[in-house]
Write a protein that holds these residues in place. Structure first.
Motif, short mmCIF file in Angstrom:
data_model
loop_
_atom_site.label_atom_id
_atom_site.label_comp_id
_atom_site.label_asym_id
_atom_site.label_seq_id
_atom_site.Cartn_x
_atom_site.Cartn_y
_atom_site.Cartn_z
N LEU A 31 89.92 -49.65 -87.19
CA LEU A 31 91.07 -49.19 -87.96
C LEU A 31 90.80 -47.79 -88.49
O LEU A 31 89.71 -47.51 -89.00
N VAL A 32 91.79 -46.91 -88.38
CA VAL A 32 91.68 -45.54 -88.84
C VAL A 32 92.47 -45.34 -90.13
O VAL A 32 92.01 -44.70 -91.06
N VAL A 59 99.30 -50.13 -88.92
CA VAL A 59 97.96 -49.56 -88.96
C VAL A 59 97.74 -48.74 -87.69
O VAL A 59 98.40 -48.94 -86.67
N LEU A 60 96.81 -47.81 -87.78
CA LEU A 60 96.38 -47.02 -86.64
C LEU A 60 94.97 -47.43 -86.28
O LEU A 60 94.12 -47.62 -87.15
N ARG A 61 94.72 -47.56 -84.98
CA ARG A 61 93.39 -47.86 -84.47
C ARG A 61 92.91 -46.70 -83.62
O ARG A 61 93.71 -45.98 -83.03
N PRO A 70 92.15 -47.30 -94.43
CA PRO A 70 93.29 -48.20 -94.38
C PRO A 70 93.38 -49.08 -95.62
O PRO A 70 92.38 -49.40 -96.26
N VAL A 71 94.60 -49.46 -95.96
CA VAL A 71 94.85 -50.36 -97.09
C VAL A 71 94.08 -51.66 -96.86
O VAL A 71 94.07 -52.20 -95.75
N GLY A 72 93.41 -52.15 -97.88
CA GLY A 72 92.65 -53.39 -97.80
C GLY A 72 91.18 -53.21 -97.49
O GLY A 72 90.39 -54.14 -97.62
N HIS A 128 99.19 -47.22 -82.49
CA HIS A 128 99.95 -47.76 -83.62
C HIS A 128 100.11 -49.26 -83.46
O HIS A 128 100.51 -49.72 -82.39
N GLU A 129 99.85 -50.01 -84.51
CA GLU A 129 100.14 -51.44 -84.54
C GLU A 129 101.19 -51.64 -85.63
O GLU A 129 100.90 -51.44 -86.81
N LEU A 130 102.37 -52.02 -85.22
CA LEU A 130 103.46 -52.24 -86.15
C LEU A 130 103.30 -53.62 -86.76
O LEU A 130 103.21 -54.62 -86.05
#
Length: 142
Positions: A107-108, A98-100, A134-136, A81-83
């Motif tokens: 990115l997942v 995002v989750l990696r 992921p968004v974007g 998790h990246e906050l």
């Protein structure tokens, strides 16, 4: 880790510790540690843990039922998790990240979550949503 944090009011330290324990517990597949972030009568709502049931949410009331659901339905994943944004005010938190696949991996998914906390910093309510891709991602393809 990229992080934008806004704290307001009293008690944000205990909320932050609970969120950290929740995230680290998920990453380690330590579902008992995750369940211990919640009160005995907490409400939990998350997207389906079964990719074939994307319209069904994983929802329970109660810490024991949450532990049973996580143990039976959520498998261990190496995701990190990246906050990216974390706001705490008046016993509630809102976060985005995002989750990696791994710490430096692809990115997942993107996720948002919101929670309510008791005076001790335990979650009384948690609602999370995720987006795969992921968004974007669509903008990067242009």
């Amino acid at each position: 880790m990229s992080e934008n944090v806004i704290f307001a009011g009293v008690g944000h330290e205990s909320v932050r510790r609970t969120v950290d324990q929740y995230v680290r517990g998920l990453e380690a597949a330590d579902f008992e540690a995750v369940a211990n972030c919640f009160t005995a009568d907490a409400f939990y709502s998350h997207g389906s843990y079964d990719p074939n049931l994307s319209t069904t949410r994983a929802e329970v009331i109660g810490r024991d039922k949450l532990l049973a659901m996580l143990t039976s339905k959520r498998r261990s994943r190496p995701w990190v998790h990246e906050l990216q944004s974390f706001t705490v005010a008046a016993g509630r938190c809102y976060l985005e990240g995002v989750l990696r696949e791994t710490a430096d991996g692809l990115l997942v998914a993107s996720y948002v979550g919101c929670g309510s906390f008791d005076e001790a910093g335990k979650l009384t309510r948690w609602v999370a949503y995720s987006s795969r891709p992921p968004v974007g991602t669509a903008l990067e393809a242009r």
